[in-house]
Motif scaffolding. Structure first.
Motif, short mmCIF file in Angstrom:
data_model
loop_
_atom_site.label_atom_id
_atom_site.label_comp_id
_atom_site.label_asym_id
_atom_site.label_seq_id
_atom_site.Cartn_x
_atom_site.Cartn_y
_atom_site.Cartn_z
N THR A 173 -9.62 -1.18 -5.54
CA THR A 173 -9.20 -1.52 -6.90
C THR A 173 -7.69 -1.67 -6.96
O THR A 173 -7.17 -2.64 -7.53
CB THR A 173 -9.66 -0.43 -7.89
N CYS A 174 -6.96 -0.74 -6.36
CA CYS A 174 -5.50 -0.81 -6.36
C CYS A 174 -4.99 -2.00 -5.56
O CYS A 174 -4.01 -2.64 -5.96
CB CYS A 174 -4.91 0.50 -5.84
N ARG A 175 -5.63 -2.31 -4.44
CA ARG A 175 -5.22 -3.49 -3.67
C ARG A 175 -5.35 -4.75 -4.53
O ARG A 175 -4.47 -5.62 -4.51
CB ARG A 175 -6.09 -3.62 -2.42
N ARG A 176 -6.42 -4.85 -5.28
CA ARG A 176 -6.64 -6.03 -6.12
C ARG A 176 -5.63 -6.09 -7.27
O ARG A 176 -5.15 -7.17 -7.63
CB ARG A 176 -8.06 -6.06 -6.64
N LYS A 198 -1.25 7.67 2.32
CA LYS A 198 -0.51 6.61 2.99
C LYS A 198 -0.86 5.25 2.39
O LYS A 198 0.03 4.44 2.11
CB LYS A 198 -0.80 6.62 4.48
N THR A 199 -2.14 4.99 2.19
CA THR A 199 -2.58 3.71 1.62
C THR A 199 -1.95 3.48 0.26
O THR A 199 -1.38 2.41 -0.01
CB THR A 199 -4.12 3.66 1.49
N GLY A 202 2.71 1.03 -3.19
CA GLY A 202 3.68 1.33 -4.24
C GLY A 202 3.05 2.02 -5.44
O GLY A 202 3.50 1.88 -6.57
N ILE A 203 2.01 2.77 -5.17
CA ILE A 203 1.26 3.45 -6.23
C ILE A 203 1.54 4.94 -6.15
O ILE A 203 1.55 5.54 -5.08
CB ILE A 203 -0.25 3.17 -6.07
#
Length: 67
Positions: free
Chosen positions: A7-10, A35-36, A41-42
């Motif tokens: 979800t965050c990648r999208r 790490k991901t 940047g979250i």
């Protein structure tokens, strides 16, 4: 079904949403999860159990929005 990482990648890949500050509250303390999210940047926090920690997080998020 999307997990939090996907979800965050999208969100970060979307031109309209990529600059919206995102905060993840998770029970996971896995280094690979942290790490991901950091690479995206979250802001990543394990779920707090004290009001003081929630306040600290809220102040931090407001500071991100007011830059």
């Amino acid at each position: 079904f999307l997990d939090g990482r996907e979800t965050c990648r999208r969100i970060k890949a979307d031109d309209v949403l990529k600059n919206v500050p995102v905060l993840i509250f998770s029970y996971s303390e896995k280094p690979e999860d942290q790490k991901t999210f950091n690479q995206l940047g979250i802001e990543y926090f394990t779920k707090p159990s004290h009001v003081e920690q929630i306040h600290k997080i809220a102040v931090h998020m407001v500071s991100l929005c007011c830059r």
